[in-house]
Motif scaffolding. Structure first.
Motif, short mmCIF file in Angstrom:
data_model
loop_
_atom_site.label_atom_id
_atom_site.label_comp_id
_atom_site.label_asym_id
_atom_site.label_seq_id
_atom_site.Cartn_x
_atom_site.Cartn_y
_atom_site.Cartn_z
N LEU A 85 0.83 -1.22 0.00
CA LEU A 85 0.00 0.00 0.00
C LEU A 85 0.86 1.26 0.00
CD1 LEU A 85 -2.77 -1.05 2.56
CD2 LEU A 85 -2.94 -0.97 0.06
N LEU A 86 1.93 1.25 0.79
CA LEU A 86 2.75 2.44 0.90
C LEU A 86 3.63 2.65 -0.32
CD1 LEU A 86 3.63 2.05 4.68
CD2 LEU A 86 2.17 3.80 3.67
N SER A 110 7.12 1.38 6.18
CA SER A 110 7.11 2.70 5.56
C SER A 110 8.52 3.27 5.51
CB SER A 110 6.17 3.64 6.32
OG SER A 110 6.33 3.53 7.70
N ALA A 118 5.33 11.40 2.97
CA ALA A 118 4.16 10.93 3.72
C ALA A 118 4.46 9.60 4.41
CB ALA A 118 2.97 10.78 2.78
N ASN A 119 5.18 8.71 3.73
CA ASN A 119 5.51 7.41 4.32
C ASN A 119 6.39 7.55 5.55
OD1 ASN A 119 4.05 6.05 2.43
ND2 ASN A 119 5.78 5.16 1.36
N SER A 156 10.77 4.06 1.81
CA SER A 156 10.97 5.46 1.44
C SER A 156 12.24 6.12 1.92
CB SER A 156 9.77 6.28 1.97
OG SER A 156 8.59 5.91 1.30
N TRP A 196 2.55 2.03 -3.35
CA TRP A 196 1.58 2.69 -4.24
C TRP A 196 1.41 4.14 -3.84
CZ3 TRP A 196 -3.12 4.94 -2.94
CH2 TRP A 196 -3.97 5.26 -4.01
N LEU A 197 1.30 4.42 -2.54
CA LEU A 197 1.12 5.79 -2.05
C LEU A 197 2.33 6.65 -2.41
CD1 LEU A 197 -0.48 7.85 -0.30
CD2 LEU A 197 0.79 6.97 1.67
N ARG A 223 2.52 8.00 -5.92
CA ARG A 223 1.52 9.03 -6.23
C ARG A 223 1.65 10.28 -5.39
NH1 ARG A 223 0.48 4.40 -7.80
NH2 ARG A 223 -0.91 3.91 -9.54
N ARG A 224 2.06 10.14 -4.15
CA ARG A 224 2.10 11.29 -3.23
C ARG A 224 3.51 11.65 -2.78
NH1 ARG A 224 -2.69 13.92 -3.78
NH2 ARG A 224 -4.44 12.44 -3.68
N HIS A 274 7.45 10.31 -1.01
CA HIS A 274 7.94 9.47 0.09
C HIS A 274 7.89 10.17 1.45
CE1 HIS A 274 9.31 6.19 -2.50
NE2 HIS A 274 9.67 7.12 -3.35
#
Length: 428
Positions: A290-291, A340, A302-303, A344, A293-294, A297-298, A300
């Motif tokens: 999931l992270l 996470s 955020a992770n 990242s 994928w995140l 798109r958003r 690293h």
């Protein structure tokens, strides 16, 4: 990334994605079987009563992994192809020593436990040294063979698959610990892990890497180190990242003590250890998918924020546990925090730097973090000897504070990087 390198990467993307998937999946599985968060601390608790001895494992690993990277980065920037160097160091130093760890445990764990412990420290140090020396070149190679919008999902999928396979491995761990006598049970785990590391090296060797379009000339070490302060002076956003991440990283001081805390508090069986290991690596597997994928798109950042907050929450839940079941959510959050960070922590550094400077940025970051990651687990061991309450409370404070400070960092993906020499960066 130059147009030629980008075209080569796109042409060979499926192949390189697949072989690197083999590499990361199998080495992740290997390390899940001898997990530094569960199995290795449990082994050391059989070799000695000292909790500082447990804290020395991540301390030795961290100092051997982080400190040599600036020296390795200077060498990596001069290589047109990074793969031959990575194969040599990643094979002889990073993987092979774990074979000897299994033999040392088998030979000395009962008759001379201190010798077995010292051999274990030596193997962990050599493996970490190999990993650290190879990392700037390896990550620079990954930056060439995988486009930026595929790296997050690659690391999420590869480490996720490795940890999903590790769930089966966790039951193998529990069965081995319960049904095979000591010390053959721990020796078996290390020998199986060494075999799996060999499979991962084959995946590494199969990479198709293009020549680097920009290769730096040899720079004497004194000149190379002299220019490093300008990176920190001129890059305010990078400085903010280093501050926030350093504080967040302090929250890992208690990671290796969760299983020891559980064993002392609830007298864990081999099956219990297998269950907690399965929860840990299962949550890592799902989170990494999931992270990854995140992150694609958003970004690293955020992770890494999630990592600090998850580790803080895991510490608080462990403190509140009154029975074994109360540890399950703590181990799940521990897995999310570690996942996470794994996805990242190095990927974000690539985005602070121009391609030709990426080995230096990786080496500089990891070298500056070396004192933090070395002292944190030793401090954790000292606090654990006083009481787990102090350890987990400080872990929670550092994780929460570091996670919040990372919100102060601008997403580097949205800010084009300037090469150290000041020339305009070639846009991919």
């Amino acid at each position: 990334m130059s147009a030629d390198v980008k075209a080569y990467a796109e042409k060979n993307l499926r192949w390189n994605f697949s072989v690197n998937l083999i590499d990361i999946t199998f080495i992740t599985l290997a390390f899940s079987i001898i997990s530094r968060e569960t199995i290795t601390p449990l082994l050391i608790s059989n070799l000695t009563d000292s909790k500082i001895a447990i804290g020395l494992v991540p301390a030795i690993y961290s100092i051997a992994y982080y400190l040599p990277q600036l020296f390795a980065a200077n060498h990596a920037e001069r290589l047109k192809r990074k793969l031959p160097f990575v194969m040599l160091i990643g094979g002889l130093l990073e993987r092979v020593p774990y074979l000897f760890a299994g033999l040392a445990i088998l030979l000395f764990a009962e008759s001379a436990p201190i010798v077995a412990l010292l051999c274990l420290y030596l193997v962990i140090g050599l493996g970490a040294l190999g990993n650290g020396v190879a990392t700037p070149a390896w990550f620079s190679m990954i930056g060439k063979v995988l486009p930026v919008n595929r790296r997050g999902i690659f690391f999420g999928l590869s480490e996720g698959l490795g940890t999903l396979m590790g769930i089966i491995g966790a039951f193998f761990v529990g069965l081995t610990l319960d049904s095979v006598g000591y010390p053959l049970n721990f020796a078996t785990l290390f020998l199986v892990a060494a075999l799996l590391m060999g499979v991962s090296w084959i995946g590494l060797a199969l990479n198709r890497e293009p020549d680097s379009p920009i290769v730096k000339q040899h720079i004497p070490f004194q000149h190379y180190f002299r220019r490093l302060p300008s990176i920190l002076r001129d890059n305010h956003n990078f400085r903010r990242f280093l501050l926030g991440y350093s504080i967040s990283r302090l929250s890992t001081m208690g990671v290796g003590f969760f299983i020891v805390f559980g064993d002392e508090r609830f007298q864990l069986s081999g099956a219990d250890v297998g269950l907690l290991t399965a929860i840990l690596i299962g949550s890592q597997a799902v989170a990494q998918l999931l992270l990854g994928w995140l992150a694609d798109r958003r970004g690293h950042k955020a992770n890494l924020t999630i990592s600090g907050l998850a580790l803080a929450s895991a510490a608080l839940l462990a403190l509140a546990a009154t029975e074994l079941n109360g540890l399950l959510p703590a181990f799940a959050l521990l897995g999310i925090g570690l996942a996470s960070d794994h996805v990242s922590r190095l990927n974000i550094i690539l985005e602070f730097a121009a391609p030709e400077d990426q080995p230096t940025f990786i080496g500089l970051t990891n070298t500056l973090l070396a004192p933090v990651v070395f002292l944190a687990p030793i401090l954790g061991g000292w606090l654990a000897d006083i009481g787990f309450e102090s350890l987990f409370a400080l872990m929670a404070i550092c994780g929460a504070l570091g996670g919040l400070l990372l919100l102060w960092v601008r997403e580097p993906r949205n800010t084009p990087a300037t090469p150290i020499d000041g020339k305009a960066k070639n846009q991919p």
